[in-house]
Design a protein around this motif. Structure first.
Motif, PDB file in Angstrom:
ATOM      1  N   VAL A 187     -24.563   4.711 -14.694  1.00  6.22           N
ATOM      2  CA  VAL A 187     -25.749   4.591 -13.841  1.00  6.22           C
ATOM      3  C   VAL A 187     -26.642   5.821 -13.975  1.00  6.22           C
ATOM      4  O   VAL A 187     -26.186   6.910 -14.350  1.00  6.22           O
ATOM      5  CB  VAL A 187     -25.362   4.419 -12.351  1.00  6.22           C
ATOM      6  CG1 VAL A 187     -24.520   3.180 -12.141  1.00  6.22           C
ATOM      7  CG2 VAL A 187     -24.655   5.655 -11.801  1.00  6.22           C
ATOM      8  N   ASP A 247     -29.160   7.823 -11.402  1.00  3.65           N
ATOM      9  CA  ASP A 247     -29.570   7.890 -10.005  1.00  3.65           C
ATOM     10  C   ASP A 247     -31.002   8.412  -9.926  1.00  3.65           C
ATOM     11  O   ASP A 247     -31.286   9.551 -10.314  1.00  3.65           O
ATOM     12  CB  ASP A 247     -28.596   8.814  -9.245  1.00  3.65           C
ATOM     13  CG  ASP A 247     -28.796   8.716  -7.744  1.00  3.65           C
ATOM     14  OD1 ASP A 247     -29.950   8.521  -7.312  1.00  3.65           O
ATOM     15  OD2 ASP A 247     -27.799   8.833  -7.012  1.00  3.65           O
ATOM     16  N   VAL A 266     -29.883   3.424  -7.850  1.00  3.79           N
ATOM     17  CA  VAL A 266     -29.434   3.655  -9.229  1.00  3.79           C
ATOM     18  C   VAL A 266     -29.803   2.498 -10.145  1.00  3.79           C
ATOM     19  O   VAL A 266     -29.802   1.343  -9.737  1.00  3.79           O
ATOM     20  CB  VAL A 266     -27.892   3.889  -9.324  1.00  3.79           C
ATOM     21  CG1 VAL A 266     -27.469   5.083  -8.501  1.00  3.79           C
ATOM     22  CG2 VAL A 266     -27.103   2.653  -8.943  1.00  3.79           C
TER      23      VAL A 266
END
Ligand code: EPU
Length: 344
Positions: free
Chosen positions: A147, A149, A179
């Motif tokens: 991911v 963020d 995210v």
């Protein structure tokens, strides 16, 4: 040199499977992680709302304009990360269409996601609601997600447990909304070590109908495609987002109170002792299946599916959803929860 471009006042009707008209104030296409670093470091990004968009198959634009930045995940690639005698671990870009990943696995005789055939949307959207169908869900094969963020400007890898997958939900749906899922790693099984999962009654019926007695990964996938095509209208011909509501999870006393209204109430018992009552049944019971109002309606094939009859605006679909919710609550005392993400 800049890698990202800021498109202004973009028509997002082609990017949502409800096919409702709406525009995004800005749209940025994300093709790699460098695009995301560039984005969070640009002054234009700050103090603006943003929305991460995958295939647009679980989203409803309620308004004529989204006053923010739509980030369209277009990160591609299906790569073998590792392999042993029995398994293959695949790393897949978040912007890959989920159906392309299923096709890749079926073509290469890899088992684990064939029951999730024909689910619309992208791979990056799959962990958000832990997509599931016909006795299987993403978490059965999920290893990790990568991911980025947008709040912290940091990338990281989250192993499956950290994603907190559950019935049609995860940490990404509940709390970690900022995210972008850039890549997903799944572990699938080579055909000769794999047993297909045909436990869900309807699959067995279709296989029987197709005359298949020894199902393979490919034939199960074909059976599921047939099942879905029969039950869920194709968003290319009639705008919809699959199930609009989640099934209802309740305790035994609530289940019994519904059963006292209709002794044939279907339900499944969860291992934790709670019960699931199909929302489709509740909606049908209250008389909504197949009903049509000007531009919107409830599918006559499946009561969970709200449809755009051609020229609907998002607010009309919201109107119908709220009407159904109020009515089911008034008639049966149960509150339905939308599964679709309503963007206001
Ligand atoms: N039912 C009705 N009326 C209908 C349809 C279903 O009464 O029009 C009742 C029947 O009793 C049926 C039961 O609901 O046995 C369950 O129906 P189904 O097998 O179609 O499953 P579902 O619980 O309604 C879930 C997913 C679907 C997924 C199917 C198949 C949710 C919210 N939906 O639907 O996912 O395809 O199972 O496994 O969990 C989606 O998420 O967009 C989606 C389509």
């Amino acid at each position: 040199m800049s890698g990202i471009s800021w498109e202004k006042n973009v028509d997002v009707q082609p990017y949502n499977t409800f096919n409702v008209p709406s525009t995004a104030r800005w749209l940025v296409r994300v093709q790699n992680i460098s695009n995301l670093y560039e984005l969070v470091n640009s002054t234009q990004f700050h103090n603006k709302r943003s929305l991460i968009l995958g295939g647009g198959s679980n989203i409803l634009f309620a308004n004529a304009q989204y006053d923010g930045i739509v980030l369209k995940n277009e990160i591609q690639g299906i790569k073998i990360q590792s392999e042993d005698d029995q398994h293959v671990t695949l790393r897949v870009g978040g912007g890959v269409e989920w159906v392309s990943l299923v096709d890749y696995c079926v073509q290469n005789d890899l088992g684990g996601i064939e029951n999730l055939s024909l689910i619309p949307g992208t791979v990056g959207a799959a962990p958000v609601q832990n997509i599931g169908a016909y006795g299987a869900e993403l978490s059965d094969v999920l290893v990790a997600v990568e991911v980025f963020d947008l709040d912290t400007g940091q990338a990281r890898t989250m192993p499956k447990d950290e994603c907190e997958p559950k019935y049609r939900g995860s940490i990404f749906k509940d709390t970690l909304k900022s995210v972008m899922i850039c890549a997903v790693t799944i572990r699938v099984v080579k055909a000769r070590f794999y047993s297909v999962n045909t436990g869900y009654g309807l699959i067995r019926d279709v296989l029987l109908e197709l005359g298949i007695s020894t199902p393979t990964i490919r034939s199960v996938s074909e059976a599921i495609c047939l099942l879905r095509k029969r039950k869920i209208p194709d968003p290319k011909s009639i705008g919809n987002a699959g199930s609009f509501f989640k099934n209802v999870v309740c305790d035994d006393s609530i289940r019994r109170s519904i059963e006292s209204v209709d002794a044939n109430t279907p339900f499944y018992r969860n291992p934790d002792g709670t019960y699931v009552i199909p929302a489709a049944w509740l909606i049908e019971k209250c008389g909504w299946k197949g009903r049509q109002f000007d531009n919107v309606g409830v599918s006559s094939r499946h009561a969970l599916v709200l449809v755009n009859l051609g020229r609907a605006e998002g607010r009309e679909i919201v109107w119908l959803a709220e009407l159904i919710m109020r009515d089911v609550q008034a008639q049966l005392g149960l509150l339905l929860t939308p599964e679709v993400n309503i963007i206001r």
